[in-house]
Motif scaffolding. Sequence first.
Motif, PDB file in Angstrom:
ATOM      1  N   CYS A  29      -9.221  -4.851  -2.769  1.00  0.00           N
ATOM      2  CA  CYS A  29      -9.062  -3.397  -2.620  1.00  0.00           C
ATOM      3  C   CYS A  29      -9.281  -2.971  -1.173  1.00  0.00           C
ATOM      4  O   CYS A  29      -8.554  -2.090  -0.644  1.00  0.00           O
ATOM      5  CB  CYS A  29     -10.054  -2.671  -3.531  1.00  0.00           C
ATOM      6  N   ALA A  30     -10.270  -3.593  -0.512  1.00  0.00           N
ATOM      7  CA  ALA A  30     -10.552  -3.244   0.887  1.00  0.00           C
ATOM      8  C   ALA A  30      -9.386  -3.634   1.791  1.00  0.00           C
ATOM      9  O   ALA A  30      -8.993  -2.875   2.697  1.00  0.00           O
ATOM     10  CB  ALA A  30     -11.837  -3.930   1.331  1.00  0.00           C
ATOM     11  N   LYS A  31      -8.801  -4.784   1.563  1.00  0.00           N
ATOM     12  CA  LYS A  31      -7.661  -5.216   2.376  1.00  0.00           C
ATOM     13  C   LYS A  31      -6.464  -4.296   2.171  1.00  0.00           C
ATOM     14  O   LYS A  31      -5.695  -4.038   3.116  1.00  0.00           O
ATOM     15  CB  LYS A  31      -7.298  -6.662   2.030  1.00  0.00           C
ATOM     16  N   PHE A  32      -6.281  -3.817   0.942  1.00  0.00           N
ATOM     17  CA  PHE A  32      -5.192  -2.863   0.700  1.00  0.00           C
ATOM     18  C   PHE A  32      -5.406  -1.593   1.528  1.00  0.00           C
ATOM     19  O   PHE A  32      -4.453  -1.027   2.104  1.00  0.00           O
ATOM     20  CB  PHE A  32      -5.123  -2.524  -0.789  1.00  0.00           C
ATOM     21  N   CYS A  33      -6.669  -1.156   1.609  1.00  0.00           N
ATOM     22  CA  CYS A  33      -6.960   0.054   2.387  1.00  0.00           C
ATOM     23  C   CYS A  33      -6.690  -0.152   3.876  1.00  0.00           C
ATOM     24  O   CYS A  33      -6.245   0.779   4.583  1.00  0.00           O
ATOM     25  CB  CYS A  33      -8.420   0.469   2.186  1.00  0.00           C
ATOM     26  N   TYR A  34      -6.919  -1.320   4.376  1.00  0.00           N
ATOM     27  CA  TYR A  34      -6.673  -1.626   5.782  1.00  0.00           C
ATOM     28  C   TYR A  34      -5.212  -1.995   6.057  1.00  0.00           C
ATOM     29  O   TYR A  34      -4.808  -2.159   7.215  1.00  0.00           O
ATOM     30  CB  TYR A  34      -7.566  -2.780   6.241  1.00  0.00           C
ATOM     31  N   GLY A  35      -4.410  -2.179   5.009  1.00  0.00           N
ATOM     32  CA  GLY A  35      -3.010  -2.564   5.197  1.00  0.00           C
ATOM     33  C   GLY A  35      -2.816  -4.043   5.428  1.00  0.00           C
ATOM     34  O   GLY A  35      -1.740  -4.468   5.877  1.00  0.00           O
ATOM     35  N   ILE A  36      -3.847  -4.829   5.147  1.00  0.00           N
ATOM     36  CA  ILE A  36      -3.754  -6.283   5.303  1.00  0.00           C
ATOM     37  C   ILE A  36      -2.931  -6.869   4.151  1.00  0.00           C
ATOM     38  O   ILE A  36      -3.036  -6.436   2.992  1.00  0.00           O
ATOM     39  CB  ILE A  36      -5.167  -6.902   5.339  1.00  0.00           C
ATOM     40  N   THR A  37      -2.149  -7.870   4.448  1.00  0.00           N
ATOM     41  CA  THR A  37      -1.274  -8.481   3.435  1.00  0.00           C
ATOM     42  C   THR A  37      -2.096  -9.143   2.328  1.00  0.00           C
ATOM     43  O   THR A  37      -3.003  -9.942   2.592  1.00  0.00           O
ATOM     44  CB  THR A  37      -0.364  -9.536   4.076  1.00  0.00           C
ATOM     45  N   ILE A  38      -1.774  -8.806   1.088  1.00  0.00           N
ATOM     46  CA  ILE A  38      -2.396  -9.445  -0.081  1.00  0.00           C
ATOM     47  C   ILE A  38      -1.286  -9.869  -1.029  1.00  0.00           C
ATOM     48  O   ILE A  38      -0.229  -9.221  -1.112  1.00  0.00           O
ATOM     49  CB  ILE A  38      -3.387  -8.508  -0.799  1.00  0.00           C
ATOM     50  N   ASN A  39      -1.519 -10.967  -1.737  1.00  0.00           N
ATOM     51  CA  ASN A  39      -0.572 -11.491  -2.724  1.00  0.00           C
ATOM     52  C   ASN A  39      -1.162 -11.314  -4.116  1.00  0.00           C
ATOM     53  O   ASN A  39      -2.243 -11.822  -4.419  1.00  0.00           O
ATOM     54  CB  ASN A  39      -0.279 -12.969  -2.475  1.00  0.00           C
ATOM     55  N   LEU A  40      -0.454 -10.600  -4.944  1.00  0.00           N
ATOM     56  CA  LEU A  40      -0.893 -10.357  -6.327  1.00  0.00           C
ATOM     57  C   LEU A  40      -0.074 -11.216  -7.283  1.00  0.00           C
ATOM     58  O   LEU A  40       1.124 -11.408  -7.094  1.00  0.00           O
ATOM     59  CB  LEU A  40      -0.722  -8.883  -6.676  1.00  0.00           C
ATOM     60  N   SER A  41      -0.748 -11.718  -8.307  1.00  0.00           N
ATOM     61  CA  SER A  41      -0.083 -12.521  -9.344  1.00  0.00           C
ATOM     62  C   SER A  41      -0.846 -12.326 -10.652  1.00  0.00           C
ATOM     63  O   SER A  41      -1.828 -11.568 -10.710  1.00  0.00           O
ATOM     64  CB  SER A  41      -0.054 -13.999  -8.954  1.00  0.00           C
ATOM     65  N   ALA A  42      -0.386 -13.031 -11.662  1.00  0.00           N
ATOM     66  CA  ALA A  42      -1.073 -12.941 -12.957  1.00  0.00           C
ATOM     67  C   ALA A  42      -2.494 -13.474 -12.877  1.00  0.00           C
ATOM     68  O   ALA A  42      -3.340 -13.109 -13.702  1.00  0.00           O
ATOM     69  CB  ALA A  42      -0.282 -13.714 -14.011  1.00  0.00           C
ATOM     70  N   HIS A  43      -2.786 -14.308 -11.896  1.00  0.00           N
ATOM     71  CA  HIS A  43      -4.117 -14.899 -11.786  1.00  0.00           C
ATOM     72  C   HIS A  43      -5.164 -13.900 -11.277  1.00  0.00           C
ATOM     73  O   HIS A  43      -6.335 -13.990 -11.654  1.00  0.00           O
ATOM     74  CB  HIS A  43      -4.077 -16.113 -10.855  1.00  0.00           C
ATOM     75  N   ASN A  44      -4.770 -12.996 -10.384  1.00  0.00           N
ATOM     76  CA  ASN A  44      -5.760 -12.074  -9.823  1.00  0.00           C
ATOM     77  C   ASN A  44      -5.483 -10.617 -10.153  1.00  0.00           C
ATOM     78  O   ASN A  44      -6.167  -9.723  -9.652  1.00  0.00           O
ATOM     79  CB  ASN A  44      -5.859 -12.235  -8.303  1.00  0.00           C
ATOM     80  N   PHE A  45      -4.509 -10.342 -11.005  1.00  0.00           N
ATOM     81  CA  PHE A  45      -4.192  -8.956 -11.332  1.00  0.00           C
ATOM     82  C   PHE A  45      -5.334  -8.259 -12.055  1.00  0.00           C
ATOM     83  O   PHE A  45      -5.701  -7.122 -11.702  1.00  0.00           O
ATOM     84  CB  PHE A  45      -2.918  -8.895 -12.184  1.00  0.00           C
ATOM     85  N   VAL A  46      -5.902  -8.895 -13.067  1.00  0.00           N
ATOM     86  CA  VAL A  46      -6.920  -8.235 -13.892  1.00  0.00           C
ATOM     87  C   VAL A  46      -8.129  -7.800 -13.066  1.00  0.00           C
ATOM     88  O   VAL A  46      -8.537  -6.626 -13.131  1.00  0.00           O
ATOM     89  CB  VAL A  46      -7.331  -9.144 -15.067  1.00  0.00           C
TER      90      VAL A  46
END
Length: 598
Positions: free
Chosen positions: A83-100
């Motif tokens: 969540c913090a990286k999203f706020c800073y605009g840092i690239t994150i990769n989402l998948s079924a493994h870390n979505f929940v």
Amino acid sequence: MKFMKIGTRPDTFYTEEAVRTLISDIPSDLSIQINNISYLLHKFALLPRCGLLQRLCSDSDDAENVAIELHDIPGGEDAFELCAKFCYGITINLSAHNFVPAFCAAKFLRMTESVEKGNFVLKLEAFFNSCILDGWKDSIVTLQTTAKLPEWSENLGIIRKCIDSIVEKILTPPAKVTWSYTYTRPGYNKKQHSVPKDWWTEDISDLDIDMFRCIITALRTISILPPQLIGEALHVFACRSLPDTTKIRAPESSASQAEESEERSQRVLEIIVSLIPAEKGSVSVGFLMRLLSTANYLGVSPVTKTELLRKCSLQLDEASVEDLLFPSQSSLNQHFYDIDLVLAVLESFLVLCKRQTPGSVESNQFLRSLRKVGKLIDSYLQVVARDANMPVLKVVSLAEAVPDIAREDHDTIYKAINIYLKDHPDLNKAEKKRLCRVLDCQKLSPEVRAHAVKNERLPLRTVVQLLFFEQERSSTTTNNNPTTMNNNLSFKDLIPKGKQAPTPRTEQGKLKLGQDEKSSGVRGEYSTRSTAVSESVGEKDQHRSVKRSDGKVAVESERKGGKGEIEEMEAENKGRDVRKMNSKGSRSDHGRDKGRDR
């Protein structure tokens, strides 16, 4: 597996001792403590997107540097960092493994549209609905990850939506399945075969028992799939989750871990049993027998054992010998095969037969089922008879538990007895008599009877009965055809021989030879059993028959132990006229080993 990439800036987070921060020329003014990790961050990046942090900072007395503890954030520090990286605009990769964890943490921090447009929760929901729920394995992996956050996942509707998506895909006709799935059955090649009907069973068996139960319960409620497919899914899950009783080894883990694993296995087994469809044949009898063997090993509740016994007995006539071969789970038993397990199932089968009141059902079908079970038990006894440590009373108990009406002939049980005598040469005279008492000489085929009269392993009394029956049979005309089927089955016919009243005696108090033919059942044609007949042909006979001048036969014994028996048998048959035995049928050309115990 589908992914979603958010953000464009490179990851500049780094760790120094127990502190996580990021490379920046702006000094940190927001400290967030999560478990043992401290995050040194900036208000300008997080507060515009996190409603919870806005409220907590507004309540703080220090307007410049704020310290906040978020130990109860779902997903822990890893989810918070996404969540913090999203706020800073840092690239994150989402998948079924870390979505929940990411979705639960975003909800916890209130990163919603009411705080800022295009916030994290909206992007996660779009990824969930368009990618995860649309995929087969994505839905299963996501459902697996909900086990770490069950309450949050349930409240946010993640579990329900994943289950609905999985069930919908399972109900899709196999011809329309276009997504990838796991199917590792031997001999199957996706390029050469069409989609099998049970294509989904292996993938859902990766779920924990609670999620698996939800899916199976939903499928059973809809009642579209045949019960055999439900049973196959239960079979695949049990093979992956339950211990194999045929290969059980001493636990290598600690006592507490072994106890925890055993409790988990008990729960899995009880749930599987509760999910078995009521329709007969939905699962194989071999699978049911394995569950019963595992239940004895794990020590599950009596209710579960009783239900398994009932289900096994309902399909016992469909079983093969391999379905009954399980090792004994008791540490007190030295013998390998669990013969008590088979005896319990047989007794349950007979109880069900008695409840069916055989006189009111189709006797032919009922009798065929009984005969199949009788042949099955006798064939099973041939296997367990080779166990060097198998007690004779165990074999006798199972052999006598089979009702006399269930044996069309005694050829198979004779072979089992002969194998046991061969592999247990140290049996005493009383044990041999006890074992051979189950034999009915009148139900042996001519070929097997010819083998039996030459079998030196049999006790003398059994051989004498065979000889006198052969004489009696040849001297009388067969007015009653033994192959006539008895269609009037009675309750008495289902009582095992070992539990019937003692054999009646004559007025002189002497045992009658042979068996009562009224309840002996029907006698079928002899099916060739070359192994049983030829196993002991050529062995030296231990009895000798000599012709007497008055036309009667006397059986002589040179052993002290056998002499009394012969005299008893001669007394019982005193005054009975019999024909002379021909030279081929007599035992005069065979020698006898002196002093050998019968």
